[in-house]
Design an enzyme around this catalytic site. Structure first.
Site, short mmCIF file in Angstrom:
data_model
loop_
_atom_site.label_atom_id
_atom_site.label_comp_id
_atom_site.label_asym_id
_atom_site.label_seq_id
_atom_site.Cartn_x
_atom_site.Cartn_y
_atom_site.Cartn_z
CB ALA A 14 -1.34 0.25 0.80
CB ALA A 15 3.91 2.46 1.38
CB VAL A 131 -2.14 -5.78 -8.95
CG1 VAL A 131 -1.72 -4.94 -9.43
CG2 VAL A 131 -3.49 -5.61 -8.72
N GLY A 132 -0.05 -8.16 -7.94
CA GLY A 132 1.77 -7.40 -8.46
C GLY A 132 2.31 -9.04 -9.87
CG ASN A 133 2.88 -7.81 -12.82
OD1 ASN A 133 1.55 -8.61 -13.83
ND2 ASN A 133 3.37 -6.61 -13.56
CG ASP A 161 -2.01 -6.07 -19.87
OD1 ASP A 161 -0.88 -6.00 -20.25
OD2 ASP A 161 -2.64 -7.26 -19.53
CG HIS A 189 0.03 -8.77 -16.72
ND1 HIS A 189 -0.30 -7.57 -17.46
CD2 HIS A 189 1.24 -8.13 -16.10
CE1 HIS A 189 -0.40 -6.62 -17.50
NE2 HIS A 189 1.02 -6.71 -17.06
#
Length: 329
Positions: A14-15, A131-133, A161, A189
């Protein structure tokens, strides 16, 4: 009012840039409605807690009328307690010289822990957007580690995308974004994803009737969407934070809102075998929502070009799955 009893949302990283760009819009009501009481649970690593405290201070200073509480923590169990939604934004980015397999293993450890914490602490109905890849495989890891949460409640974000594809088609056709519909993102993704223009429409007409340059669609259009993230980093010096945060909002809103008749959107879901994709893979499909559950759009026919593209991204996801299997216990 979407939920008079309120909703508890956990946000990891969150930061970080994307998390910071997202939490204010979530707290303002862009995601769940402007009159839905909300409790935010923000998770960060210990080293980022001071920065996260600043985020909390800013959230307080916004005086969002329906933000009931904010908790900042480095403890996943506390962050995911009774969560209705978990937005897993934080991950370790790929650095110069790092192999993709190394990245998968490092993030595998993170998402195994988070998956278990979600399973043990969140509501059984909790929905999880990763969301983190690499988000598809991170979602696969979290799903495999969360025995108490249904597999269909795990998603990987490919809306960024889709949004990129909409913008490129609108610009090429000199049309409004609102005129572009049904661009499906198939697969991972990553640079293997397939933005499917064959089933898309502009102003109610098939894309190929509006943009007759099929060679551009099969080359420059696809490559631009696939590599847009790298291009943003190249010119901005930082990753796509604002657009990614916007796509987080769009994804959740699309999942919780009934899809308009004749339309669909893109998100990575647990494959049920549709379109020849192995069951259990987190694969991006065109989907529809009834406001609660998603269904994969069936019956879309693919030509040889599209089948080849979908097979490439499917094989990449299978290779990623094999690379992390040893982490799953």
């Amino acid at each position: 009012m979407m939920n008079s009893r309120g909703i508890k949302v956990a946000v990891t990283g969150a930061a970080g840039q994307i998390g910071y760009a997202a939490v204010f819009r979530i707290a303002a009501g862009d995601m769940f409605g402007f009159d839905t009481p909300m409790d935010l649970r923000l998770l960060e690593v210990e080293a980022a807690l001071l920065s996260l405290k600043g985020v909390v201070m800013e959230l307080e200073d916004c005086a969002f009328p329906f933000l009931r509480s904010v908790v900042a923590t480095a403890d996943p169990n506390a962050a995911f307690e009774d969560a209705d939604w978990a937005l897993l934004i934080g991950s370790v980015p790929r650095k110069a010289g790092m192999e993709r397999s190394d990245l998968l293993k490092i993030n595998g450890g993170i998402f195994t822990v988070q998956g278990k914490a979600i399973s043990q602490n969140a509501k059984p109905s909790c929905k999880v957007l990763v969301v983190g890849n690499p988000c598809n495989t991170n979602a696969y890891i979290a799903k495999a580690s969360a025995s108490n949460i249904p597999a269909e409640n795990f998603f990987a974000m490919t809306m960024l995308d889709q949004n990129r594809a909409y913008a490129q088609l609108a610009q090429k056709a000199k049309a409004a974004i609102l005129d572009v519909k049904n661009v499906a993102i198939w697969g991972n993704h990553s640079t293997t994803q397939f933005p499917d223009f064959y089933h898309a429409a502009i102003s109610g007409r098939p894309v190929l009737e509006v943009i007759t340059d099929e060679q551009w669609l099969k080359t420059a259009f696809i490559e631009t969407v696939q590599k847009r993230g790298a291009e943003v980093i190249k010119v901005r010096g930082l990753s796509s934070a604002g657009s990614a945060a916007n796509a987080v909002i769009d994804t959740v809103r699309n999942i919780i809102t009934p899809t308009q008749k004749g339309e669909f959107f893109s998100v990575g879901v647990c494959s049920d075998g549709s379109y020849g994709v192995e069951k259990g893979l987190i694969f991006s499909y065109p989907v529809r929502s009834d406001g609660q559950d998603l269904e994969i759009v069936q019956g879309l026919e693919h030509n040889a070009f599209a089948r080849e593209k979908i097979d490439i991204t499917r094989k990449e996801l299978l290779a990623e799955k094999e690379a992390v299997e040893g982490l799953l216990v």
